[in-house]
Design a protein around this motif. Structure first.
Motif, PDB file in Angstrom:
ATOM      1  N   ARG A 126      50.145  31.331  37.021  1.00  0.00           N
ATOM      2  CA  ARG A 126      50.037  32.323  38.238  1.00  0.00           C
ATOM      3  C   ARG A 126      48.878  32.223  38.862  1.00  0.00           C
ATOM      4  NH1 ARG A 126      52.028  38.015  36.672  1.00  0.00           N
ATOM      5  NH2 ARG A 126      51.751  38.179  38.906  1.00  0.00           N
ATOM      6  N   LEU A 127      47.837  32.138  38.242  1.00  0.00           N
ATOM      7  CA  LEU A 127      46.626  32.111  39.077  1.00  0.00           C
ATOM      8  C   LEU A 127      46.262  30.629  39.724  1.00  0.00           C
ATOM      9  CD1 LEU A 127      43.856  33.709  39.283  1.00  0.00           C
ATOM     10  CD2 LEU A 127      42.948  32.392  37.080  1.00  0.00           C
ATOM     11  N   GLN A 128      46.452  29.679  39.235  1.00  0.00           N
ATOM     12  CA  GLN A 128      46.357  28.261  39.815  1.00  0.00           C
ATOM     13  C   GLN A 128      47.164  28.099  40.930  1.00  0.00           C
ATOM     14  OE1 GLN A 128      47.380  24.632  37.781  1.00  0.00           O
ATOM     15  NE2 GLN A 128      45.673  23.770  38.564  1.00  0.00           N
ATOM     16  N   SER A 129      48.443  28.560  40.762  1.00  0.00           N
ATOM     17  CA  SER A 129      49.369  28.570  41.701  1.00  0.00           C
ATOM     18  C   SER A 129      49.055  29.481  42.797  1.00  0.00           C
ATOM     19  CB  SER A 129      50.771  28.986  41.418  1.00  0.00           C
ATOM     20  OG  SER A 129      51.540  28.050  40.314  1.00  0.00           O
TER      21      SER A 129
ATOM     22  N   ALA B 167      46.011  30.299  43.784  1.00  0.00           N
ATOM     23  CA  ALA B 167      44.716  29.915  44.346  1.00  0.00           C
ATOM     24  C   ALA B 167      45.363  28.644  45.059  1.00  0.00           C
ATOM     25  CB  ALA B 167      43.977  29.147  43.315  1.00  0.00           C
ATOM     26  N   CYS B 168      46.089  27.844  44.659  1.00  0.00           N
ATOM     27  CA  CYS B 168      46.529  26.415  45.581  1.00  0.00           C
ATOM     28  C   CYS B 168      47.300  26.862  46.770  1.00  0.00           C
ATOM     29  CB  CYS B 168      47.452  25.713  44.421  1.00  0.00           C
ATOM     30  SG  CYS B 168      46.610  24.947  43.279  1.00  0.00           S
ATOM     31  N   TYR B 169      48.200  27.744  46.679  1.00  0.00           N
ATOM     32  CA  TYR B 169      48.967  28.210  47.839  1.00  0.00           C
ATOM     33  C   TYR B 169      47.913  28.806  48.854  1.00  0.00           C
ATOM     34  CZ  TYR B 169      53.715  27.379  45.690  1.00  0.00           C
ATOM     35  OH  TYR B 169      54.339  26.960  44.932  1.00  0.00           O
ATOM     36  N   ALA B 170      47.140  29.875  48.292  1.00  0.00           N
ATOM     37  CA  ALA B 170      45.900  30.336  49.330  1.00  0.00           C
ATOM     38  C   ALA B 170      45.246  29.293  49.938  1.00  0.00           C
ATOM     39  CB  ALA B 170      45.274  31.408  48.619  1.00  0.00           C
ATOM     40  N   LEU B 171      44.763  28.095  49.362  1.00  0.00           N
ATOM     41  CA  LEU B 171      43.628  27.234  49.531  1.00  0.00           C
ATOM     42  C   LEU B 171      44.676  26.213  50.760  1.00  0.00           C
ATOM     43  CD1 LEU B 171      41.919  26.265  46.424  1.00  0.00           C
ATOM     44  CD2 LEU B 171      41.005  27.402  48.319  1.00  0.00           C
ATOM     45  N   SER B 172      45.819  26.177  50.470  1.00  0.00           N
ATOM     46  CA  SER B 172      46.732  25.067  51.430  1.00  0.00           C
ATOM     47  C   SER B 172      46.957  25.753  52.685  1.00  0.00           C
ATOM     48  CB  SER B 172      48.122  25.169  50.559  1.00  0.00           C
ATOM     49  OG  SER B 172      49.029  26.125  50.752  1.00  0.00           O
ATOM     50  N   VAL B 173      46.700  27.026  52.956  1.00  0.00           N
ATOM     51  CA  VAL B 173      46.799  27.409  54.205  1.00  0.00           C
ATOM     52  C   VAL B 173      45.699  27.097  55.141  1.00  0.00           C
ATOM     53  CG1 VAL B 173      48.729  28.652  53.445  1.00  0.00           C
ATOM     54  CG2 VAL B 173      46.662  29.835  53.687  1.00  0.00           C
TER      55      VAL B 173
ATOM     56  N   MET C 192      39.907  18.807  45.092  1.00  0.00           N
ATOM     57  CA  MET C 192      40.361  19.919  44.207  1.00  0.00           C
ATOM     58  C   MET C 192      41.640  19.669  43.560  1.00  0.00           C
ATOM     59  SD  MET C 192      38.556  23.268  46.124  1.00  0.00           S
ATOM     60  CE  MET C 192      39.368  24.289  44.962  1.00  0.00           C
ATOM     61  N   PHE C 193      42.703  19.528  44.453  1.00  0.00           N
ATOM     62  CA  PHE C 193      44.012  19.185  44.117  1.00  0.00           C
ATOM     63  C   PHE C 193      44.196  17.881  43.343  1.00  0.00           C
ATOM     64  CE2 PHE C 193      44.685  22.720  46.985  1.00  0.00           C
ATOM     65  CZ  PHE C 193      46.009  22.901  47.058  1.00  0.00           C
TER      66      PHE C 193
END
Length: 152
Positions: free
Chosen positions: A75-78, A80-86, A120-121
């Motif tokens: 949940r945390l990595q997901s 973070a990734c969604y937030a960073l992607s925008v 990062m990704f």
């Protein structure tokens, strides 16, 4: 550097930087700019094509990162990734006003920031193994091309 990058992403990626290179060439070659204005219109030459297209591409890359975010685990990595992607799309939306020089400089920073997100990704193993080789190449061309419109 190009080793291991599949042909389709490489060719499509290189085709995708054509508007940036074209914009730089029309700044450097006045006759090309005149031809471009006559044939394509003033929006499709110089920094104007670069700025509009750069905003589109940063937004597109947000979508690419969103797709890679779907591969995140936990949940945390997901989250973070969604937030960073925008971030790239929001950057393009908020930072490309104020004239061609400041907008161009902000796009340069946006593409360099995008490269950090790509890294990062990639480090999180959400991208293909060849991803960073392609992204470094394309980002270099984009930043160099935008620099012509900003600094010349």
């Amino acid at each position: 550097m190009l080793r291991g990058i599949p042909t389709a992403p490489l060719l499509l990626g290189l085709a995708g930087v054509i508007p940036f290179v074209w914009g730089a060439l029309t700044v450097l070659v006045p006759a090309l700019q005149s031809w471009g204005i006559g044939a394509l219109g003033s929006r499709f030459v110089g920094p104007y094509v670069q700025l509009f297209y750069g905003s589109v591409i940063l937004s597109f890359m947000s979508g690419v990162l969103w797709g890679y975010a779907t591969r995140a685990s936990g949940r945390l990595q997901s989250a973070a990734c969604y937030a960073l992607s925008v971030i790239p799309a929001l950057w393009a939306f908020f930072m490309t006003g104020g004239g061609p020089v400041s907008a161009g400089m902000n796009l340069i920073w946006g593409f360099l920031g995008l490269l950090l997100l790509d890294m990062m990704f990639s480090l999180w193993r959400l991208t293909p193994s060849w991803w960073m080789r392609l992204r470094v190449l394309l980002t270099g061309i984009v930043v160099l091309s935008l620099s012509v419109g900003v600094f010349l």
